[in-house]
Enzyme design. Sequence first.
Site, PDB file in Angstrom:
ATOM      1  CG  HIS A   1      41.849  60.762  79.350  1.00  0.00           C
ATOM      2  ND1 HIS A   1      41.373  61.218  78.136  1.00  0.00           N
ATOM      3  CD2 HIS A   1      42.608  61.770  79.865  1.00  0.00           C
ATOM      4  CE1 HIS A   1      41.817  62.449  77.929  1.00  0.00           C
ATOM      5  NE2 HIS A   1      42.566  62.807  78.956  1.00  0.00           N
TER       6      HIS A   1
ATOM      7  CB  CYS B   1      42.796  67.616  78.050  1.00  0.00           C
ATOM      8  SG  CYS B   1      42.931  65.894  77.515  1.00  0.00           S
TER       9      CYS B   1
ATOM     10  CG  HIS C   1      42.146  65.037  83.365  1.00  0.00           C
ATOM     11  ND1 HIS C   1      41.771  66.295  82.934  1.00  0.00           N
ATOM     12  CD2 HIS C   1      42.710  64.445  82.274  1.00  0.00           C
ATOM     13  CE1 HIS C   1      42.085  66.434  81.652  1.00  0.00           C
ATOM     14  NE2 HIS C   1      42.663  65.322  81.230  1.00  0.00           N
ATOM     15  CD  GLU C   2      45.659  61.950  82.864  1.00  0.00           C
ATOM     16  OE1 GLU C   2      45.527  61.207  81.864  1.00  0.00           O
ATOM     17  OE2 GLU C   2      45.826  63.176  82.779  1.00  0.00           O
TER      18      GLU C   2
END
Length: 218
Positions: free
Chosen positions: A176, A130, A172-173
Amino acid sequence: MFGHNSKVDLELNREVEKLIKTGGKEKIMPIVQAGEPVLRQQTIAYDGQLSRKTLDKLIDTMRTTMLEAPGVGLAATQIGLGLALAVVEDHVCEGDDGDPREAAEFPFHAIINPSYEPIGTETRSFYEGCLSFDGYQAVRKRWLDITARWQDEDGNKHEEHLHGWPARIFQHETDHLSGELYIDQAEIRSLTTNENLEDFWCEDPVPTEAAAELGFEL
């Protein structure tokens, strides 16, 4: 379509213009690191709060920042902005055929108000990193297949089946934007510096050897 029932938030628009300027002529903005509160905040849904000109500049600057890092995704929270927006892009390198991580071409997308849900129950565990936890990687289990949903810059809705590495990037994004870092659910004993990953574990994409040596389960 964005803006049908909303107005530009002038104060937020000014703040974002200032943020964009931190990238300078090179359009490379500072990336927020773990420990800053914005990374743990639930983002606000985007519904036309920015002018189209500012939105386009923001997306362009985020893309440049992501590629320069280098990375394959960047969420708005990673530049200190609490809007539900991210950029993603990844390209297959020569020799990637047969890689168990199942990398595939993932053309550039600005993903606005993204969400996902798993297709089936299959998961895969691989090292990932990351840009906001710079210099380290850890093994994270993620869904192999997902239904990905998002809006583009015009507010058009999209839905796509993503598989393998593109599915991992999207998860993953999107995570966030809910205040989650990949390390939250990673195998903590797998945590390694990028240098040690290169020295010890890069020859084993499926981290079976790392699991045995470092003492974690796949």
